[in-house]
Write an enzyme that holds these catalytic residues in place. Structure first.
Site: not given
Length: 320
Positions: A119, A146, A149, A237, A276, A304
Site C-alpha cells: 500500500r 486501487h 477495491q 468516494d 469504499c 474485500r
C-alpha cells in the site's frame, strides 16, 4: 525448503503480479471473480480445487506506507484462510525509510516471503517493487489505482445484479485512483461506465483515451444526473484522500456531486449504492443513502476479504 522454490518464479517465468486491472487478461479476471464468489460461499476454508499449490505455510508480507483498516485486516485474514501466514511492515520498520533502494528491498524480501502486498504513496514505487521482485506483488492501493477495491466492488454488484457485462455503473465525485481502476475494469469486464466529476478533478485524459482504445464504453461529464440516469449502481468516494492538503477547495468543487436521495432516484429501480469507506456522511453522501436500503457498503467491505483471497490464490499459481 522446496516450498520456496515451488512458489517463486524461475528466471524465465515472471511472477503473477496484480498491479492494475488493465494488465490482467480478461479471462483471468473472470476466473478470479468466479473464484471469489465460490470462496465466499465456502466460508473460512478454501475448497481443495481453489487452494493454490504450496500455499500452506506460505508468507505474505504486507507493507504499509499509508494507514489502513480494510486492506490490512482483509489481506491478513484472506492469507490465513488460505492456510498461509502474514507479516506486517510499516514504512518506518524498513530500511527503505533510511535510504535503502526499493530494488534492493524487493530482492531481499523475495528471499524471505512468498508474496508482497504494498500500500504505497507512489505508484512508481510499486512498479519498481514488481520489476525487481521474484515473487508476486499486489497493489493494495497507490496514488494511481486501487484494483483490489474494484474487484470487490464488482463482486458485490454481481451478487445483486448478476454478471456485470453490459450493465451501467455511475461514478460520482473525484476522478481519483478508485475511479481509474473502475475505468480499467470497464474495458476488461465490458460494462458501461459514466463518470461525473468537476472538470478540475477529471481522470487523466491519457487514461480515458487508453481505456476507450481498449474497448471501454466510458463517458465523462460534469452532470451527476446525466451520469446516474439509467445506471444500476452509483459509486462515490471521499472528497479528500490521505495526504491531500486542499480540503476547502475540493469540498467547494465537489459539493454539487454529493449523492443524495434525489440523485439515487435517477438511477434504475433497484440500483445499489457503493462507497469504499471510510465515508463522511453529509459530505459526499447523504446519511439516508449510505444507511438506506440501497446501500451495500458493508457487503462491499466484506467482499474485500473474498476478492483478495481469490487474487492471492491466482497470484500464487492457482485458478489454472
Amino acid at each position: 525448503m522446496q516450498r520456496r522454490v515451488d512458489l517463486k518464479a524461475s528466471a524465465t517465468q515472471r511472477p503473477r503480479h496484480f498491479i492494475n486491472i488493465d494488465a490482467i487478461a480478461a479471462d483471468d479476471l473472470r476466473k478470479i471473480m468466479d473464484a471469489a464468489h465460490e470462496l465466499k460461499k465456502a466460508g473460512k476454508r478454501a475448497p481443495e480445487h481453489l487452494q493454490p499449490p504450496g500455499v500452506p505455510d506460505a508468507v505474505l508480507a504486507m507493507i504499509f506506507e499509508k494507514p489502513s483498516t480494510r486492506t490490512r485486516v482483509s489481506f491478513d485474514v484472506a492469507m490465513r484462510q488460505l492456510g498461509g501466514q502474514t507479516i506486517v511492515l510499516n514504512h518506518g520498520d524498513l530500511q527503505l525509510g533510511r535510504g535503502e533502494s526499493v530494488a534492493d528491498t524487493a530482492r531481499v524480501l523475495s528471499r524471505y516471503v512468498d508474496a508482497i502486498m504494498l500500500r504505497a504513496n507512489s505508484h512508481d514505487s510499486l512498479l519498481e517493487f514488481a520489476e525487481y521482485a521474484t515473487i508476486p506483488v499486489i497493489n493494495g492501493l497507490t496514488d494511481m489505482s486501487h484494483p483490489c477495491q474494484v474487484m470487490a466492488d464488482i463482486m458485490t454488484f454481481e451478487e445483486s445484479h448478476g454478471d456485470v457485462t453490459g450493465q451501467k455503473i455511475a461514478w460520482v465525485g473525484d476522478g481519483n485512483n478508485v475511479a481509474t481502476s473502475w475505468m480499467h475494469a470497464a474495458a476488461q469486464f465490458n460494462f458501461k461506465l459514466a463518470i461525473a466529476c468537476p472538470g478540475q478533478l477529471r481522470p487523466e485524459k491519457a487514461t480515458i483515451d487508453a481505456v476507450r482504445a481498449a474497448g471501454a464504453e466510458v463517458e465523462v461529464t460534469d452532470d451527476p444526473e446525466e451520469a446516474v440516469r439509467g445506471s444500476n449502481c452509483v459509486v462515490t468516494d471521499t472528497w479528500v484522500s490521505m495526504g491531500q492538503t486542499d480540503e476547502g477547495y475540493r469540498k467547494q468543487l465537489l459539493a454539487p456531486f454529493a449523492v443524495d436521495g434525489a440523485l439515487m432516484k435517477k438511477a434504475q429501480k433497484g440500483a445499489v449504492f457503493m462507497h469504499c469507506l471510510p465515508a463522511y456522511r453529509g459530505h459526499e453522501v447523504a446519511e439516508d443513502v449510505i444507511d438506506g436500503p440501497q446501500s451495500v457498503v458493508f457487503d462491499e467491505a466484506e467482499n474485500r476479504l473474498h476478492a483478495q483471497k481469490a487474487i492471492l490464490a491466482w497470484c500464487l499459481g492457482g485458478l489454472a
